[in-house]
Design a protein around this motif. Structure first.
Motif, PDB file in Angstrom:
ATOM      1  N   PRO A   1       1.061  -3.980   7.730  1.00 30.96           N
ATOM      2  CA  PRO A   1       0.407  -4.625   6.589  1.00 30.96           C
ATOM      3  C   PRO A   1      -0.153  -3.633   5.586  1.00 30.96           C
ATOM      4  CG  PRO A   1      -1.040  -4.664   8.488  1.00 30.96           C
ATOM      5  CD  PRO A   1       0.254  -4.070   8.951  1.00 30.96           C
ATOM      6  N   SER A   2      -0.389  -4.130   4.389  1.00 32.10           N
ATOM      7  CA  SER A   2      -1.100  -3.361   3.368  1.00 32.10           C
ATOM      8  C   SER A   2      -2.548  -3.219   3.783  1.00 32.10           C
ATOM      9  CB  SER A   2      -1.006  -4.092   2.019  1.00 32.10           C
ATOM     10  OG  SER A   2      -2.008  -3.630   1.124  1.00 32.10           O
ATOM     11  N   SER A   3      -3.195  -2.159   3.332  1.00 34.39           N
ATOM     12  CA  SER A   3      -4.626  -1.979   3.601  1.00 34.39           C
ATOM     13  C   SER A   3      -5.481  -2.838   2.680  1.00 34.39           C
ATOM     14  CB  SER A   3      -5.005  -0.507   3.436  1.00 34.39           C
ATOM     15  OG  SER A   3      -4.759  -0.082   2.100  1.00 34.39           O
ATOM     16  N   ALA A   4      -4.839  -3.522   1.727  1.00 35.17           N
ATOM     17  CA  ALA A   4      -5.577  -4.360   0.774  1.00 35.17           C
ATOM     18  C   ALA A   4      -5.228  -5.835   0.957  1.00 35.17           C
ATOM     19  CB  ALA A   4      -5.303  -3.892  -0.655  1.00 35.17           C
ATOM     20  N   ILE A   5      -4.269  -6.343   0.205  1.00 35.80           N
ATOM     21  CA  ILE A   5      -3.952  -7.770   0.190  1.00 35.80           C
ATOM     22  C   ILE A   5      -2.613  -8.024   0.882  1.00 35.80           C
ATOM     23  CG2 ILE A   5      -3.582  -9.800  -1.257  1.00 35.80           C
ATOM     24  CD1 ILE A   5      -6.417  -8.702  -1.454  1.00 35.80           C
ATOM     25  N   ASN A   6      -2.630  -8.916   1.859  1.00 33.80           N
ATOM     26  CA  ASN A   6      -1.410  -9.317   2.556  1.00 33.80           C
ATOM     27  C   ASN A   6      -1.250 -10.827   2.422  1.00 33.80           C
ATOM     28  OD1 ASN A   6      -0.545  -6.764   4.256  1.00 33.80           O
ATOM     29  ND2 ASN A   6      -2.780  -6.922   4.378  1.00 33.80           N
ATOM     30  N   ILE A   7      -0.144 -11.240   1.826  1.00 32.08           N
ATOM     31  CA  ILE A   7       0.139 -12.657   1.650  1.00 32.08           C
ATOM     32  C   ILE A   7       1.233 -13.058   2.635  1.00 32.08           C
ATOM     33  CG2 ILE A   7       0.939 -14.442   0.055  1.00 32.08           C
ATOM     34  CD1 ILE A   7      -0.186 -12.718  -2.225  1.00 32.08           C
ATOM     35  N   ILE A   8       0.929 -14.047   3.450  1.00 32.69           N
ATOM     36  CA  ILE A   8       1.873 -14.526   4.462  1.00 32.69           C
ATOM     37  C   ILE A   8       2.257 -15.946   4.086  1.00 32.69           C
ATOM     38  CG2 ILE A   8       2.222 -14.978   6.913  1.00 32.69           C
ATOM     39  CD1 ILE A   8      -0.180 -12.983   7.347  1.00 32.69           C
ATOM     40  N   CYS A   9       3.492 -16.144   3.691  1.00 32.08           N
ATOM     41  CA  CYS A   9       3.906 -17.451   3.185  1.00 32.08           C
ATOM     42  C   CYS A   9       5.009 -18.038   4.055  1.00 32.08           C
ATOM     43  CB  CYS A   9       4.362 -17.349   1.728  1.00 32.08           C
ATOM     44  SG  CYS A   9       5.688 -16.174   1.431  1.00 32.08           S
TER      45      CYS A   9
ATOM     46  N   ARG B   1     -18.130   0.650   5.816  1.00 36.04           N
ATOM     47  CA  ARG B   1     -16.729   0.298   6.062  1.00 36.04           C
ATOM     48  C   ARG B   1     -16.537  -1.191   5.792  1.00 36.04           C
ATOM     49  NH1 ARG B   1     -15.996  -1.122  11.942  1.00 36.04           N
ATOM     50  NH2 ARG B   1     -18.094  -1.286  12.821  1.00 36.04           N
ATOM     51  N   PRO B   2     -15.347  -1.588   5.370  1.00 36.05           N
ATOM     52  CA  PRO B   2     -15.114  -2.995   5.013  1.00 36.05           C
ATOM     53  C   PRO B   2     -14.778  -3.867   6.215  1.00 36.05           C
ATOM     54  CG  PRO B   2     -13.164  -1.707   4.550  1.00 36.05           C
ATOM     55  CD  PRO B   2     -14.193  -0.735   5.048  1.00 36.05           C
ATOM     56  N   CYS B   3     -14.684  -5.166   5.961  1.00 38.84           N
ATOM     57  CA  CYS B   3     -14.265  -6.148   6.967  1.00 38.84           C
ATOM     58  C   CYS B   3     -12.775  -6.432   6.841  1.00 38.84           C
ATOM     59  CB  CYS B   3     -15.033  -7.463   6.778  1.00 38.84           C
ATOM     60  SG  CYS B   3     -16.786  -7.376   7.153  1.00 38.84           S
ATOM     61  N   ILE B   4     -12.290  -7.219   7.776  1.00 37.09           N
ATOM     62  CA  ILE B   4     -10.956  -7.809   7.681  1.00 37.09           C
ATOM     63  C   ILE B   4     -11.140  -9.301   7.447  1.00 37.09           C
ATOM     64  CG2 ILE B   4      -8.849  -8.381   8.943  1.00 37.09           C
ATOM     65  CD1 ILE B   4      -9.099  -5.737  10.398  1.00 37.09           C
ATOM     66  N   TYR B   5     -10.509  -9.826   6.393  1.00 31.63           N
ATOM     67  CA  TYR B   5     -10.614 -11.246   6.055  1.00 31.63           C
ATOM     68  C   TYR B   5      -9.338 -11.982   6.433  1.00 31.63           C
ATOM     69  CZ  TYR B   5     -15.068 -11.169   3.664  1.00 31.63           C
ATOM     70  OH  TYR B   5     -16.411 -11.085   3.397  1.00 31.63           O
ATOM     71  N   LEU B   6      -9.504 -13.079   7.144  1.00 31.31           N
ATOM     72  CA  LEU B   6      -8.402 -13.976   7.490  1.00 31.31           C
ATOM     73  C   LEU B   6      -8.619 -15.262   6.711  1.00 31.31           C
ATOM     74  CD1 LEU B   6      -8.487 -13.474  11.378  1.00 31.31           C
ATOM     75  CD2 LEU B   6      -7.309 -12.080   9.657  1.00 31.31           C
ATOM     76  N   ILE B   7      -7.756 -15.518   5.734  1.00 28.88           N
ATOM     77  CA  ILE B   7      -7.954 -16.641   4.816  1.00 28.88           C
ATOM     78  C   ILE B   7      -6.751 -17.572   4.919  1.00 28.88           C
ATOM     79  CG2 ILE B   7      -8.417 -17.322   2.431  1.00 28.88           C
ATOM     80  CD1 ILE B   7      -9.438 -14.443   1.964  1.00 28.88           C
ATOM     81  N   ASP B   8      -6.979 -18.731   5.509  1.00 24.10           N
ATOM     82  CA  ASP B   8      -5.888 -19.668   5.769  1.00 24.10           C
ATOM     83  C   ASP B   8      -5.770 -20.675   4.634  1.00 24.10           C
ATOM     84  OD1 ASP B   8      -3.791 -20.652   7.287  1.00 24.10           O
ATOM     85  OD2 ASP B   8      -5.056 -22.030   8.422  1.00 24.10           O
TER      86      ASP B   8
ATOM     87  N   PHE C   1      -5.789 -10.923   4.851  1.00 22.98           N
ATOM     88  CA  PHE C   1      -4.569 -11.600   5.267  1.00 22.98           C
ATOM     89  C   PHE C   1      -4.691 -13.046   4.809  1.00 22.98           C
ATOM     90  CE2 PHE C   1      -5.015  -7.981   8.026  1.00 22.98           C
ATOM     91  CZ  PHE C   1      -3.730  -7.538   8.257  1.00 22.98           C
ATOM     92  N   ILE C   2      -3.814 -13.445   3.897  1.00 27.77           N
ATOM     93  CA  ILE C   2      -3.927 -14.730   3.210  1.00 27.77           C
ATOM     94  C   ILE C   2      -2.661 -15.536   3.441  1.00 27.77           C
ATOM     95  CG2 ILE C   2      -4.215 -15.862   0.968  1.00 27.77           C
ATOM     96  CD1 ILE C   2      -5.474 -13.159   0.001  1.00 27.77           C
ATOM     97  N   THR C   3      -2.808 -16.765   3.931  1.00 26.36           N
ATOM     98  CA  THR C   3      -1.636 -17.613   4.110  1.00 26.36           C
ATOM     99  C   THR C   3      -1.525 -18.633   2.975  1.00 26.36           C
ATOM    100  OG1 THR C   3      -2.724 -19.330   5.421  1.00 26.36           O
ATOM    101  CG2 THR C   3      -1.845 -17.422   6.612  1.00 26.36           C
ATOM    102  N   CYS C   4      -0.297 -19.016   2.691  1.00 20.62           N
ATOM    103  CA  CYS C   4      -0.021 -20.081   1.723  1.00 20.62           C
ATOM    104  C   CYS C   4       1.403 -20.561   1.954  1.00 20.62           C
ATOM    105  CB  CYS C   4      -0.206 -19.589   0.287  1.00 20.62           C
ATOM    106  SG  CYS C   4       0.860 -18.210  -0.167  1.00 20.62           S
ATOM    107  N   VAL C   5       1.685 -21.744   1.478  1.00 20.80           N
ATOM    108  CA  VAL C   5       3.049 -22.271   1.582  1.00 20.80           C
ATOM    109  C   VAL C   5       3.958 -21.593   0.568  1.00 20.80           C
ATOM    110  CG1 VAL C   5       4.488 -24.335   1.346  1.00 20.80           C
ATOM    111  CG2 VAL C   5       2.273 -24.480   2.525  1.00 20.80           C
TER     112      VAL C   5
END
Length: 363
Positions: free
Chosen positions: A21-29, A297-304, A330-334
């Motif tokens: 994954p990217s260290s920034a924004i990951n889009i999982i569709c 240090r930053p967090c890890i965000y799981l955004i469904d 880590f961001i999910t979308c259709v």
């Protein structure tokens, strides 16, 4: 904190996948049921040994498999050093956690992987029981003060013993006073840490709310779990007969709560569905910002399903707040096209498409 490599085996419809994954924004569709939320679950297992959707491992582990395994290369202190972490969650028995070749416990794991989840259950921060809000609050206090976990464990031990005596009717006023002294000592320290943390969280929350909701005035308050105008020893003494009849302790930090109001009214009753999502997200984003300020240090965000409940304008505002942070998301979308226009061209974005539990290369 970031994950630079992630491997998942035998989790729901995922047999085996591995990706960087990217260290920034990951889009999982992907389509509904494709496995995109299962990836978020796997990361939650990596950080907490459990899913955010179920506490029962048999629902998480792939059919006819004995366990699920999640492995990652992580940089827990955000210092550029990759270290190996693996969690095995069997259908039966306890989870096994391995970090750099050795076993670690759950509290150590929670320190390594600071997770924030934003999904449909996050609405419970407004609509759910006080226990949900206490869990949110105590996550922050745990990461803010090393003394918290021992205080919390000590308080739970004393509360359990007091409740057992009440339930069995084996406690009189003299014995009550003995246990109440210990109960009050833990309560005072625990409440002090919670109040101090909320004072630090409030400006971060106000900042994020202003970014997401403009001039809306959302007040963040705290309820002790008893009448704060009275001393806790007085409350326990006056409520003793009632506690004895009920078989449990009715007042104390185990009843503490966060209060969210808009224009003096309960926020859960005042806000629209979309506004509620922004307010609960603001709590999570503020907590992540405070964590980073206090820990470096930053967090890890799981955004469904980020786009759900939000119109285009507020979806863009949400993405801008994420983008301005240094959190790994880590961001999910259709359909990822609903988010593509929201990001700055310089933002490090990786898009993964998943179908039938198998993930494609970054797009």
């Amino acid at each position: 904190m970031s994950i630079s490599n992630l491997q998942i085996k035998n989790l729901r419809n995922i047999s085996s996948i591995s990706f960087a994954p990217s260290s920034a924004i990951n889009i999982i569709c992907g389509e509904n049921g494709s496995g995109k939320t299962s990836i978020l679950e796997a990361i939650n297992v990596l950080g907490l040994t459990r899913s955010f959707r179920t506490n029962k491992a048999r629902h998480l582990v792939q059919t006819e498999q004995a366990s699920t395994v999640v492995f990652a290369s992580i940089d827990p202190m955000a210092q550029g050093f990759k270290q190996s972490l693996g969690v095995e969650r069997p259908v039966e028995g306890e989870a096994r956690i391995r970090f750099e070749g050795g076993d670690i416990d759950l509290s150590t794991l929670a320190e390594l992987i600071p997770l924030q989840v934003i999904n449909s259950d996050t609405f419970m921060l407004l609509e759910g029981s006080p226990a949900v809000r206490r869990q949110f609050l105590d996550w922050g206090v745990f990461h803010a003060d090393k003394a918290f976990i021992q205080l919390w464990r000590g308080f739970r031990r004393v509360l359990k013993q007091r409740n057992t005596l009440l339930k069995c009717g084996k406690i009189d006023n003299q014995l009550r006073q003995v246990w109440d002294r210990e109960f009050i000592a833990f309560s005072d320290q625990l409440t002090r840490l919670r109040i101090e943390y909320l004072k630090l969280l409030k400006p971060e929350f106000d900042k994020v709310v202003s970014q997401l909701l403009g001039d809306m005035d959302v007040q963040l308050g705290f309820s002790y779990g008893w009448d704060k105008k009275r001393q806790l020893d007085e409350v326990l003494a006056s409520n003793f007969e009632r506690d004895l009849r009920q078989g449990f302790t009715g007042s104390g930090p185990q009843r503490a709560d966060i209060k969210l109001k808009v224009d003096g009214h309960n926020a859960a009753e005042r806000l629209s569905r979309g506004q509620k999502k922004l307010v609960v997200s603001a709590l999570k984003l503020a907590q992540g910002a405070l964590f980073q300020r206090m820990n470096g240090r930053p967090c890890i965000y799981l955004i469904d399903d980020l786009p759900s409940e939000l119109d285009s304008a507020h979806g863009e505002l949400f993405c801008k707040v994420l983008e301005q942070s240094s959190n790994q998301c880590f961001i999910t979308c259709v359909d990822d096209s609903s988010l593509n226009a929201f990001w700055h061209s310089q933002t490090d974005i990786a898009t993964f498409r998943i179908a039938d539990g198998d993930i494609a290369a970054p797009m």
